[in-house]
Enzyme design. Structure first.
Site, PDB file in Angstrom:
ATOM      1  N   TYR A   1     -40.356 -31.818  18.506  1.00  0.00           N
ATOM      2  CA  TYR A   1     -41.806 -31.744  18.290  1.00  0.00           C
ATOM      3  C   TYR A   1     -42.527 -32.900  18.974  1.00  0.00           C
ATOM      4  CZ  TYR A   1     -46.252 -31.287  15.792  1.00  0.00           C
ATOM      5  OH  TYR A   1     -47.581 -31.132  15.484  1.00  0.00           O
TER       6      TYR A   1
ATOM      7  N   LYS B   1     -44.757 -32.277  22.401  1.00  0.00           N
ATOM      8  CA  LYS B   1     -46.202 -32.502  22.496  1.00  0.00           C
ATOM      9  C   LYS B   1     -46.538 -33.531  23.577  1.00  0.00           C
ATOM     10  CE  LYS B   1     -47.986 -29.777  19.312  1.00  0.00           C
ATOM     11  NZ  LYS B   1     -49.023 -28.763  19.616  1.00  0.00           N
TER      12      LYS B   1
ATOM     13  N   THR C   1     -42.039 -23.769  22.835  1.00  0.00           N
ATOM     14  CA  THR C   1     -43.439 -23.486  22.533  1.00  0.00           C
ATOM     15  C   THR C   1     -44.352 -24.529  23.157  1.00  0.00           C
ATOM     16  OG1 THR C   1     -42.805 -22.438  20.444  1.00  0.00           O
ATOM     17  CG2 THR C   1     -45.106 -23.127  20.664  1.00  0.00           C
TER      18      THR C   1
END
Length: 330
Positions: free
Chosen positions: A157, A161, A104
């Protein structure tokens, strides 16, 4: 939530805006200026962590459209601004499917940056304070490069990012894309999932249900909590401003987990029905790579965006409790 640049487009067509993540789109109605400027909002969500109930009151409004879509897959739309908000942010969610989480942040960001390049849209990335990892600098400024474990359970995560920020700045340097990068610190507010897994919603749901509030570790680790309306105002100020970032968007008020639990006990206890026991605390073993301190330096946000948070933690908890009580039937 999604505000247009002042005035109509050259051909008279109302500006279109593209929101990643319907969980924040519920706040589109908070800004009358968005309606006055005829902002059109397109919301994409795969509803992995979001809920349709959060936007049900927006369905049918002439300036709002929702599309069920996974940002990992390409999509063609004509838009002027992109708020790229996609990615599970709760540890229980991003650890559930870590490969999907990093996809994602990487593939999803590439797709959204590709759209921004194609239609010449301004692009805002919702990055995170997790890029600082377990920080050795306190409070954290935007110049700090971080202290992240690249192979830990949280890395999907944290590093995802960090890569998303890298991609954003590479598109900015190579293709001239207008980018904005927000490093968002812990945020809370109404409509969070009752089982979201983050500390404020965990404590509130446990206290209201009459189960012990779970503290992982000794409770001395700190976090800084901002209310959702403050975050939205900060994102809009960054998108509409002239500064690329990254810029910390957070509340510099710092609390230990024990202090947060005690505050929630004080706020919740008077509102519990007689059948629900008073809130208590239980300690469990801490999770791996849990940051020990977290506090934003918001000098840049205050100076460049003229933004700073307005809602105190105790006040924000009061608003959130009402929402949780309603959904729990209390």
């Amino acid at each position: 939530l999604l505000l247009s640049p002042p005035g109509p487009l050259a051909d008279g067509v109302p500006p279109q805006h593209f929101s990643r993540g319907s969980h924040l789109s519920v706040y589109v109605g908070v800004f009358p200026a968005a309606r006055a400027r005829k902002t059109q909002v397109i919301c994409l969500d795969n509803f992995f962590t979001g809920a349709k109930d959060n936007i049900k009151h927006l369905i049918g409004k002439p300036n709002f459209e929702v599309i069920r879509h996974d940002v990992v897959e390409p999509i063609l739309l004509e838009v002027d601004q992109i708020y790229h908000l996609a990615c599970p942010a709760s540890p229980i969610h991003y650890k559930y499917n870590p490969v999907k989480t990093i996809k994602t942040s990487v593939l999803g960001t590439l797709n959204m940056l590709g759209m921004a390049k194609r239609v010449k849209a301004r692009f805002l990335l919702s990055s995170t304070s997790e890029v600082y990892g377990d920080p050795l600098q306190h409070p954290q400024t935007e110049e700090y490069w971080g202290n992240v474990n690249p192979i830990g359970e949280r890395a999907c995560y944290d590093e995802g990012k960090r890569v998303a920020e890298t991609l954003s700045f590479d598109y900015y340097r190579e293709h001239g894309i207008e980018i904005r990068v927000a490093r968002i610190f812990n945020t809370y507010g109404p409509k969070m999932s009752l089982d979201d897994g983050r500390v404020v919603s965990n404590f509130l749901a446990q206290a209201l249900r009459g189960t012990p509030m779970t503290i992982y570790g000794d409770g001395k680790q700190t976090r800084s909590f901002q209310y959702i309306s403050d975050l939205v105002a900060g994102l809009v100020a960054l998108m509409d401003g002239d500064h690329t970032g990254p810029i910390n968007i957070g509340n510099p008020g710092e609390f230990t987990m024990l202090e947060l639990a005690e505050m929630i006990k004080e706020v919740v206890a008077p509102q519990l029905p007689p059948s629900v026991p008073a809130p208590t605390i239980v300690f469990k073993e801490n999770t791996s790579d849990d940051p020990q301190k977290r506090k934003p330096d918001i000098t840049k946000a205050k100076t460049l965006l003229k933004w700073e948070p307005k809602v105190a933690l105790r006040d924000g908890l009061g608003r959130m409790i009402e929402d949780f009580k309603t959904r729990l039937g209390l």
